[in-house]
Motif scaffolding. Structure first.
Motif, PDB file in Angstrom:
ATOM      1  N   GLY A 108     -48.265  27.578 -11.164  1.00  0.00           N
ATOM      2  CA  GLY A 108     -48.499  26.942 -12.460  1.00  0.00           C
ATOM      3  C   GLY A 108     -47.732  25.655 -12.677  1.00  0.00           C
ATOM      4  O   GLY A 108     -47.707  25.132 -13.793  1.00  0.00           O
ATOM      5  N   LEU A 109     -47.124  25.108 -11.621  1.00  0.00           N
ATOM      6  CA  LEU A 109     -46.462  23.809 -11.715  1.00  0.00           C
ATOM      7  C   LEU A 109     -47.482  22.759 -11.289  1.00  0.00           C
ATOM      8  O   LEU A 109     -47.756  22.578 -10.104  1.00  0.00           O
ATOM      9  CB  LEU A 109     -45.228  23.776 -10.810  1.00  0.00           C
ATOM     10  N   ILE A 110     -48.067  22.075 -12.263  1.00  0.00           N
ATOM     11  CA  ILE A 110     -49.231  21.231 -12.025  1.00  0.00           C
ATOM     12  C   ILE A 110     -48.851  19.759 -12.201  1.00  0.00           C
ATOM     13  O   ILE A 110     -48.266  19.374 -13.211  1.00  0.00           O
ATOM     14  CB  ILE A 110     -50.379  21.583 -12.995  1.00  0.00           C
TER      15      ILE A 110
ATOM     16  N   PRO B 129     -45.358  22.731 -22.085  1.00  0.00           N
ATOM     17  CA  PRO B 129     -44.165  21.990 -21.660  1.00  0.00           C
ATOM     18  C   PRO B 129     -44.573  20.860 -20.715  1.00  0.00           C
ATOM     19  O   PRO B 129     -45.461  21.033 -19.882  1.00  0.00           O
ATOM     20  CB  PRO B 129     -43.318  23.039 -20.923  1.00  0.00           C
ATOM     21  N   ILE B 130     -43.914  19.712 -20.852  1.00  0.00           N
ATOM     22  CA  ILE B 130     -44.305  18.532 -20.084  1.00  0.00           C
ATOM     23  C   ILE B 130     -43.073  17.848 -19.517  1.00  0.00           C
ATOM     24  O   ILE B 130     -42.088  17.632 -20.217  1.00  0.00           O
ATOM     25  CB  ILE B 130     -45.099  17.546 -20.963  1.00  0.00           C
ATOM     26  N   MET B 131     -43.151  17.504 -18.240  1.00  0.00           N
ATOM     27  CA  MET B 131     -42.174  16.618 -17.619  1.00  0.00           C
ATOM     28  C   MET B 131     -42.862  15.274 -17.449  1.00  0.00           C
ATOM     29  O   MET B 131     -43.822  15.141 -16.694  1.00  0.00           O
ATOM     30  CB  MET B 131     -41.715  17.173 -16.270  1.00  0.00           C
TER      31      MET B 131
ATOM     32  N   ARG C 254     -48.342  26.077 -16.367  1.00  0.00           N
ATOM     33  CA  ARG C 254     -47.150  26.600 -17.036  1.00  0.00           C
ATOM     34  C   ARG C 254     -46.226  25.439 -17.385  1.00  0.00           C
ATOM     35  O   ARG C 254     -45.523  25.473 -18.384  1.00  0.00           O
ATOM     36  CB  ARG C 254     -46.432  27.586 -16.109  1.00  0.00           C
ATOM     37  N   LEU C 255     -46.241  24.416 -16.529  1.00  0.00           N
ATOM     38  CA  LEU C 255     -45.517  23.168 -16.770  1.00  0.00           C
ATOM     39  C   LEU C 255     -46.349  22.049 -16.176  1.00  0.00           C
ATOM     40  O   LEU C 255     -46.784  22.130 -15.028  1.00  0.00           O
ATOM     41  CB  LEU C 255     -44.126  23.206 -16.124  1.00  0.00           C
ATOM     42  N   LEU C 256     -46.562  21.001 -16.982  1.00  0.00           N
ATOM     43  CA  LEU C 256     -47.394  19.876 -16.554  1.00  0.00           C
ATOM     44  C   LEU C 256     -46.493  18.675 -16.265  1.00  0.00           C
ATOM     45  O   LEU C 256     -45.713  18.249 -17.116  1.00  0.00           O
ATOM     46  CB  LEU C 256     -48.399  19.522 -17.648  1.00  0.00           C
ATOM     47  N   ILE C 257     -46.589  18.142 -15.041  1.00  0.00           N
ATOM     48  CA  ILE C 257     -45.869  16.930 -14.665  1.00  0.00           C
ATOM     49  C   ILE C 257     -46.842  15.759 -14.761  1.00  0.00           C
ATOM     50  O   ILE C 257     -47.861  15.725 -14.066  1.00  0.00           O
ATOM     51  CB  ILE C 257     -45.305  17.023 -13.240  1.00  0.00           C
ATOM     52  N   LEU C 258     -46.528  14.812 -15.625  1.00  0.00           N
ATOM     53  CA  LEU C 258     -47.356  13.619 -15.788  1.00  0.00           C
ATOM     54  C   LEU C 258     -46.634  12.441 -15.151  1.00  0.00           C
ATOM     55  O   LEU C 258     -45.541  12.064 -15.582  1.00  0.00           O
ATOM     56  CB  LEU C 258     -47.612  13.333 -17.275  1.00  0.00           C
ATOM     57  N   ASP C 259     -47.243  11.852 -14.133  1.00  0.00           N
ATOM     58  CA  ASP C 259     -46.625  10.774 -13.367  1.00  0.00           C
ATOM     59  C   ASP C 259     -47.233   9.436 -13.802  1.00  0.00           C
ATOM     60  O   ASP C 259     -48.382   9.133 -13.487  1.00  0.00           O
ATOM     61  CB  ASP C 259     -46.860  11.021 -11.872  1.00  0.00           C
TER      62      ASP C 259
END
Length: 233
Positions: A77-79, A185-187, A153-158
């Protein structure tokens, strides 16, 4: 949710990440900020399983992802929504979105597709259109929507604001705030320091492969060193 400790990584003999410490808690937007070449992309490559780390630890919801395969990371779920969108230009919008559920949440594909269309009404209108013919802002919507299809579960936006007009940048940051308000949740990995700090709860500044500042977004935004280094004040 995500704890990165002492992370080191690089390419060949070049060490890019030189001991990164970052944490993301449930419900947060955490901004990871820095200019080009400081290690942000390398960090995302490691977190996505594209690049094998050399040292340190990566723990996601209590499970070590150190050196895990990219498929296992997605299934956890780490997308990651990559820089530059990386959509499939010759496939239509719907097909691009459905690919987001290839490894995760396949059984909920129809429900999640509807959720994406509710979030991005323009994509519903362009469902059958080749993704490569969309505007830059619409292509970014496809990229984020594809990430949403995996029920992150956590979205990483680059670098989601990269290459967008000022008006679309404002729209993109409003959307990120809304996704977080809906419970995601967002990184947020960005060069856009000012607007990222406006929507994040906490932030990290990376320079030369190390974290040089960390704290609440408010405290970092008011730090004289940040204003000197990034805002020219």
């Amino acid at each position: 949710m995500l704890e990165i400790s002492g992370l080191r990584a690089g390419y060949g003999e070049v060490e890019v990440l030189r001991g990164i410490d970052i944490a993301v808690h449930s419900g947060e937007i955490v901004a990871v900020l820095g200019s080009n070449g400081v290690g942000k992309t390398t960090l995302n490559h490691v977190l996505s399983g594209v690049l094998t780390p050399r040292a340190g630890s990566i723990t996601f919801e209590g499970r070590s992802l150190m050196g895990a395969a990219s498929t296992a990371i997605v299934e956890a779920g780490l997308i990651h929504v990559p820089e530059g969108r990386k959509i499939f230009p010759n496939m239509n919008v719907r097909e691009n979105l459905e690919l987001g559920s290839y490894r995760r949440a396949k059984n909920n594909r129809a429900r999640n597709l509807e959720r994406v269309f509710e979030t991005f009404p323009r994509l519903r209108e362009r469902m059958g259109q080749a993704a490569g013919t969309l505007s830059g802002g619409e292509q970014q919507m496809v990229a984020i929507g594809r990430g949403m299809m995996a029920e992150p579960r956590l979205l990483i936006l680059d670098e989601p604001s990269l290459g967008l007009s000022p008006l679309l940048v404002e729209e993109m940051f409003t959307l990120i705030r809304k996704l977080n308000a809906d419970g995601m949740p967002i990184m947020l990995v960005e060069q856009n320091v000012v607007q990222s700090l406006e929507i994040a709860q906490r932030a990290y500044i990376i320079e030369n492969g190390i974290v040089t500042m960390a704290g609440t977004a408010e405290s970092i935004a008011s730090d004289p060193e940040l204003k000197r280094a990034y805002l020219g004040l």
